[in-house]
Design an enzyme around this catalytic site. Structure first.
Site, PDB file in Angstrom:
ATOM      1  N   ASP A   1     -10.407  14.923  51.735  1.00 31.80           N
ATOM      2  CA  ASP A   1     -10.076  13.534  51.433  1.00 31.80           C
ATOM      3  C   ASP A   1      -8.580  13.246  51.467  1.00 31.80           C
ATOM      4  O   ASP A   1      -8.162  12.138  51.676  1.00 31.80           O
ATOM      5  CB  ASP A   1     -10.669  13.109  50.080  1.00 31.80           C
ATOM      6  CG  ASP A   1     -10.428  14.147  48.995  1.00 31.80           C
ATOM      7  OD1 ASP A   1      -9.570  15.027  49.213  1.00 31.80           O
ATOM      8  OD2 ASP A   1     -11.082  14.096  47.940  1.00 31.80           O
TER       9      ASP A   1
ATOM     10  N   ASP B   1      -5.421  17.546  54.074  1.00 33.88           N
ATOM     11  CA  ASP B   1      -6.673  18.102  54.579  1.00 33.88           C
ATOM     12  C   ASP B   1      -6.818  17.869  56.086  1.00 33.88           C
ATOM     13  O   ASP B   1      -7.665  18.491  56.733  1.00 33.88           O
ATOM     14  CB  ASP B   1      -7.873  17.444  53.878  1.00 33.88           C
ATOM     15  CG  ASP B   1      -7.953  17.839  52.415  1.00 33.88           C
ATOM     16  OD1 ASP B   1      -7.429  18.916  52.086  1.00 33.88           O
ATOM     17  OD2 ASP B   1      -8.533  17.082  51.624  1.00 33.88           O
TER      18      ASP B   1
ATOM     19  N   ASP C   1     -15.701  20.033  49.268  1.00 31.71           N
ATOM     20  CA  ASP C   1     -14.905  19.816  48.058  1.00 31.71           C
ATOM     21  C   ASP C   1     -15.844  19.786  46.883  1.00 31.71           C
ATOM     22  O   ASP C   1     -17.027  19.501  47.048  1.00 31.71           O
ATOM     23  CB  ASP C   1     -14.272  18.415  48.115  1.00 31.71           C
ATOM     24  CG  ASP C   1     -13.036  18.393  48.952  1.00 31.71           C
ATOM     25  OD1 ASP C   1     -12.488  19.463  49.191  1.00 31.71           O
ATOM     26  OD2 ASP C   1     -12.630  17.291  49.359  1.00 31.71           O
TER      27      ASP C   1
HETATM   28  P1  ATP Z   1     -11.558  19.177  44.945  1.00 32.42           P
HETATM   29  O1  ATP Z   1     -10.681  19.789  45.975  1.00 32.42           O
HETATM   30  O2  ATP Z   1     -12.842  19.851  44.753  1.00 32.42           O
HETATM   31  O3  ATP Z   1     -11.687  17.700  45.036  1.00 32.42           O
HETATM   32  P2  ATP Z   1      -9.724  18.929  42.778  1.00 32.42           P
HETATM   33  O4  ATP Z   1      -9.872  17.460  42.666  1.00 32.42           O
HETATM   34  O5  ATP Z   1      -9.773  19.732  41.548  1.00 32.42           O
HETATM   35  O6  ATP Z   1     -10.819  19.579  43.589  1.00 32.42           O
HETATM   36  P3  ATP Z   1      -7.015  18.562  43.486  1.00 32.42           P
HETATM   37  O7  ATP Z   1      -7.156  17.090  43.469  1.00 32.42           O
HETATM   38  O8  ATP Z   1      -6.174  19.223  44.490  1.00 32.42           O
HETATM   39  O9  ATP Z   1      -8.396  19.237  43.590  1.00 32.42           O
HETATM   40  O10 ATP Z   1      -6.506  18.968  42.026  1.00 32.42           O
HETATM   41  C1  ATP Z   1      -6.035  20.249  41.755  1.00 32.42           C
HETATM   42  C2  ATP Z   1      -5.650  20.346  40.293  1.00 32.42           C
HETATM   43  O11 ATP Z   1      -4.593  19.454  40.014  1.00 32.42           O
HETATM   44  C3  ATP Z   1      -6.762  19.953  39.341  1.00 32.42           C
HETATM   45  O12 ATP Z   1      -7.582  21.031  39.011  1.00 32.42           O
HETATM   46  C4  ATP Z   1      -6.003  19.462  38.147  1.00 32.42           C
HETATM   47  O13 ATP Z   1      -5.621  20.538  37.336  1.00 32.42           O
HETATM   48  C5  ATP Z   1      -4.763  18.861  38.741  1.00 32.42           C
HETATM   49  N1  ATP Z   1      -4.915  17.403  38.908  1.00 32.42           N
HETATM   50  C6  ATP Z   1      -5.868  16.733  39.538  1.00 32.42           C
HETATM   51  N2  ATP Z   1      -5.679  15.408  39.506  1.00 32.42           N
HETATM   52  C7  ATP Z   1      -4.536  15.226  38.816  1.00 32.42           C
HETATM   53  C8  ATP Z   1      -3.764  14.077  38.447  1.00 32.42           C
HETATM   54  N3  ATP Z   1      -4.133  12.843  38.769  1.00 32.42           N
HETATM   55  N4  ATP Z   1      -2.636  14.288  37.748  1.00 32.42           N
HETATM   56  C9  ATP Z   1      -2.247  15.517  37.430  1.00 32.42           C
HETATM   57  N5  ATP Z   1      -2.906  16.622  37.737  1.00 32.42           N
HETATM   58  C10 ATP Z   1      -4.039  16.502  38.432  1.00 32.42           C
END
Ligand code: ATP
Length: 898
Positions: free
Chosen positions: A639, A643, A330
């Site tokens: 996480d 997943d 990630d």
């Molecule tokens: P990784 O998989 O590397 O941890 P990530 O944290 O970007 O990446 P996700 O948590 O799936 O992956 O988030 C995907 C997308 O959703 C983000 O790029 C963001 O645009 C949006 N996002 C993330 N967190 C939030 C939140 N708390 N509220 C609203 N949108 C969110």
């Protein structure tokens, strides 16, 4: 008085709360929790069904070798050979004790680690939300459940939002069950009690609140003790392979032994002698102690890895880690710091810079084009949306500010504070009345707030997603204008190319206060703006990525973030493809690209791509399978709840200890206690060390068995007396394994262990070089032991003395060979004797034991040995030295990559 009634599911939520004397809005107060904690004890299941130490000890006798020994002991007793018989029986006992203690040590290493990974719960106490260890829960506690949590106790759910729970641990039903707050019929079976959440089950979606009605042994899972899997699995693919090999060898040897007996009978040799030869063959040639030794070496690896913050949940992972060829990680929090700070806001057609770092509210919002930030209504509403559509809080501990909750959301709280907006000022005017929680698969979150005359929905999420829901945009003066989607995407690309994580914000003013629904939420929204936040790569991750790539381990970043953000961060991390450079010619695959590829196409394309963006958790599973189809040994981090399938499928599923959900942890093989990518690299390095030590141990130990087998077979073939008796073989095997062999487990990692490629996944443990070494040493053992035995007999020595010499030849050669076995490529002098003092100590102890074995009258009686002269020792030592020199010479000729 609280009773553990069985019909909680049949009562209304407020009835349950009243019966348990708790206010569902505030939870229990401190006095009540203390009282109840005294009355009901800790929320832990005590009746777990695990094997007792006695059972474990008795199981040590459940081995073919022991059966053979017991039969041999009985037969020798019948033949009146009391000394032999008691030695054999004593050896059986010592063998069981050694096995028992080794196993207990390995188990302890695993269990203490799994205990340290305690489950936590979010609890409402005295009006405050607090995170507590699940063991501290008492009946009446109000617990908040979120997707990814493990339900910490039996609960009556009184409110929920799209709550789904996977109850397979309890009911066997693999599809998650939808929960709701309405009571179920009195006679509903466990699986149909939709308002109950049971301890040990997993929240797979949504949110909920419930009152604890049963803890510890009074939970459903506590009642059916034995269902819970405890960390007592000590088998690994390797120990299984070895055990299978030993069993096959046993059958072959038994047949050989039977043939020997028959041959002996035909040749009319004494039955007793032939029987002893057959027993000697069996006890000598079967490497029965090997699985236990392998387990202990792996368990030591577990401890070493724990010291470097990687907690192993499943023993086989230690074995596999060393062979990892690709790590899929990630981005957020693992490769990056997960300390987000908003740096840019785009709203009302203007780009604003936000100054200040960290979680303090010091900093300013200034426009690039001279607009006054305080006058832009769009900016204020954009920051307000970020503040209210948010579950994170900035708290202070020991004078240090930190985020409680999602760091992405924390950054939005801080950005709003820089324009003077806080929850205290904003929330009372717009109290939240409903919400759609963030789920990776939707990529947005929405909240509903009451306003004086109606309600407002605030929404935040991935830019493409939010734009889909918008039909207009707020202008700087607060009026509604047309939506310039292309322009917004252009700004997003500019921000993302700087490595910023970009979130879009929107709102919708509603006349009524209808509950939010996923199907209806995404329409008619008004676009408010973008917030771009920096999440710098971890410094140690940059080094770890470089170390992995040098070690031939490919690193792939798999993220839910935007392709350009991912690419910019990937570049800062130094990621590269096998034959391309990131930012130049490396392809980047996005979730939608992956969706369009067939499995076959994905398998072809997956190899050279270092960055996968906007990937949904389900696609991670496809990626793992595609990599595995290419023959890669794949480690994958995760996480979230979704997943879990990918973590299970990966050769090493890695969960995050701090930010990971319980579901992900449960599905994983290894947990990073610091969520840090560098820890994976450290674990791979340790894994390589463990793997190398395993092979070194195997290459050291097998010649003893093969050599003994060969000596006995030769004696039978040439119809001569046995050069070593069964009891002597037992002595050699037991003492050398403990004093010499085990010291190899302490062998430090050889320098340069991360400078070579991982071993090939299909590479057999006994490869050409290892087999050659084993064959060579076995033949030399045969030659020297048999040769000296014969020589002694021919020069008129007693059989006892000749045998004592043969035994000493075996032990001394093994002791010298131990120094060779420390490395397949370096001489012990290059390694330095001081780098593993255990080997030196083991050697010295072994020599003392051999002196006792040779000179102590008591030992002479027990083992039919006799004292030998100084010149004999010189001959024996010469044998050891010759073997040592030949192996060292051979090392120079045939290198190995172990
Ligand atoms: P990784 O998989 O590397 O941890 P990530 O944290 O970007 O990446 P996700 O948590 O799936 O992956 O988030 C995907 C997308 O959703 C983000 O790029 C963001 O645009 C949006 N996002 C993330 N967190 C939030 C939140 N708390 N509220 C609203 N949108 C969110």
């Amino acid at each position: 008085m609280v009773t553990f009634d069985k019909h909680w599911h049949h009562l209304e939520g407020d009835e349950v709360a009243a019966l348990l004397s708790v206010d569902p809005k505030a939870g229990l107060d401190q006095f009540e929790t203390e009282q109840r904690s005294k009355r009901y004890g800790e929320n832990v299941i005590t009746g777990k069904r695990v094997k007792t130490p006695f059972e474990r000890f008795m199981l040590q006798f459940h081995q073919p070798l022991v059966y053979i020994l017991v039969v041999a002991g009985l037969v020798t007793a019948i033949l009146g050979e009391w000394v032999d018989s008691s030695v054999i029986m004593a050896v059986v006992l010592v063998n069981a004790l050694v096995g028992y203690f080794q196993e207990a040590k390995a188990l302890k290493a695993l269990q203490s680690l799994s205990a340290s990974m305690r489950v936590e719960a979010l609890v409402l106490r005295a009006g405050e939300q607090v995170r507590l260890p699940a063991s501290a829960l008492v009946p009446g506690d109000v617990v908040l459940l979120r997707s990814g949590d493990k339900v910490p106790a039996d609960m009556r759910v009184f409110s929920e939002r799209e709550l789904r729970i996977d109850e397979s641990t309890l009911t066997g039903e693999s599809v998650p069950v939808e929960k709701n707050a309405a009571p179920s019929p009195k006679d509903a079976v466990l699986a149909d009690r939709h308002c109950m959440a049971y301890a040990g089950t997993l929240v797979s979606y949504g949110q909920g609140r419930g009152v604890v009605v049963g803890t510890g042994n009074y939970t459903e899972i506590g009642r059916i003790s034995g269902l819970i899997d405890s960390a007592d699995e000590l088998e690994t693919p390797l120990t299984r392979k070895i055990a299978k090999f030993s069993h096959m060898l046993l059958i072959a040897i038994l047949i050989l032994a039977a043939v020997t007996m028959v041959l002996g009978l035909i040749r009319s040799e004494p039955l007793e002698e032939m029987f002893m030869a057959a027993v000697a063959l069996a006890v000598g040639a079967i490497p029965e102690g090997l699985p236990a030794a392998v387990t202990i070496i792996l368990a030591m690896g577990v401890s070493r890895m724990a010291g470097r913050k990687a907690v192993i949940r499943k023993l086989p992972a230690v074995e596999t880690l060393g062979g990892t060829t690709v790590i899929c990680s990630d981005k957020t929090g693992t490769l990056t710091e997960n300390q987000m700070t908003v740096q840019s806001v785009y709203s009302g057609g203007t780009l604003f810079d936000v100054s200040g770092i960290g979680y303090g509210s010091e900093g300013e919002v200034t426009a690039r084009e001279g607009v006054d930030a305080r006058e832009s209504q769009a900016l204020a509403e954009c920051l307000r949306a970020g503040l209210l559509c948010n579950d994170a809080r900035i708290r202070s501990r020991d004078g240090q500010l930190y985020v409680e909750g999602d760091p992405t959301e924390g950054a939005l709280v801080v950005a709003a504070a820089k324009l003077g907006m806080t929850l205290e000022t904003e929330a009372p005017q717009r109290p939240r009345i409903d919400e759609l929680p963030f789920e990776s698969e939707w990529r947005y979150m929405a909240t509903l707030h009451e306003t004086g005359d109606g309600a407002v929905v605030y929404m935040k999420g991935a830019v493409e997603k939010i734009l889909e829901c918008c039909s207009g945009a707020m202008m700087a003066d607060g009026s509604n204008g047309p939506l310039d989607a292309d322009g917004i995407i252009e700004v997003q690309r500019t921000l993302a190319a700087q490595g910023l994580r970009v979130l879009a914000l929107a709102r919708n003013i509603l006349p009524g206060k209808e509950r939010l629904k996923r199907e209806k939420a995404c329409m008619g929204m008004e676009f408010l703006g973008l917030q771009g936040m920096i999440d710098p790569p971890r410094e140690e991750a940059v080094k770890a990525v470089a170390a992995c790539q040098k070690a031939g381990v490919k690193v792939k970043m798999i993220t839910g973030d935007h392709a350009l953000t991912a690419e910019a961060i990937g570049k800062m991390l130094g990621l590269r493809g096998t034959s391309c450079t990131l930012g130049e010619d490396c392809p980047i695959l996005t979730g939608s690209d992956i969706a369009e590829l067939s499995d076959k196409q994905l398998i072809e394309r997956v190899a050279d791509v270092p960055v996968f963006a906007r990937v949904s958790p389900e696609q991670k599973l496809r990626l793992v399978m595609a990599l595995q189809a290419r023959g890669e040994v794949c480690a994958m981090t995760g996480d979230g709840v979704n997943d879990a399938p990918a973590l299970k499928q990966a050769d090493i599923g890695i969960a995050m200890g701090i930010n990971g959900t319980e579901v992900a942890k449960e599905a994983s093989d290894m947990i990073l206690t610091d969520d840090n990518f560098a820890t994976i690299t450290a674990a791979v390095e340790e894994g390589r060390g463990v793997y190398a030590n395993l092979i070194k141990f195997i290459a050291w130990t097998l010649p003893t068995n093969a050599g003994e087998g060969l000596v006995i077979l030769t004696a039978i073939l040439f119809q001569t007396a046995l050069p070593i008796l069964p009891v002597q073989i037992l002595w050699i095997n037991m003492t050398t394994a403990v004093c010499l062999g085990m010291t190899l487990a302490f062998e430090p990692k050889e320098p340069g262990i991360m400078d070579r490629p991982p071993h090939k996944p299909d590479r057999p443990i006994l490869d050409r070089v290892v087999l050659r070494r084993i064959g060579m040493v076995s033949l030399m053992l045969l030659l020297f032991a048999f040769g000296l035995f014969k020589w002694e007999l021919l020069s008129g020595a007693s059989p006892e003395k000749a045998r004592t010499i043969a035994v000493n030849v075996f032990v001394v050669i093994e002791a010298f060979y131990l120094f060779n076995a420390r490395s397949f490529r370096r001489s012990p002098f290059e390694l330095g004797l001081g780098t593993n003092l255990w080997v030196v100590g083991g050697f010295a102890l072994m020599m003392v034991l051999q002196l006792l074995f040779t000179y102590l009258p008591f030992m002479n009686n027990l083992f039919s040995t006799a004292p030998i002269g100084l010149f004999d020792w010189v001959k024996i030592a010469l044998c050891g030295m010759v073997v040592f020199l030949i192996v060292e010479y051979d090392k120079r000729r045939v290198g190995s990559d172990v």
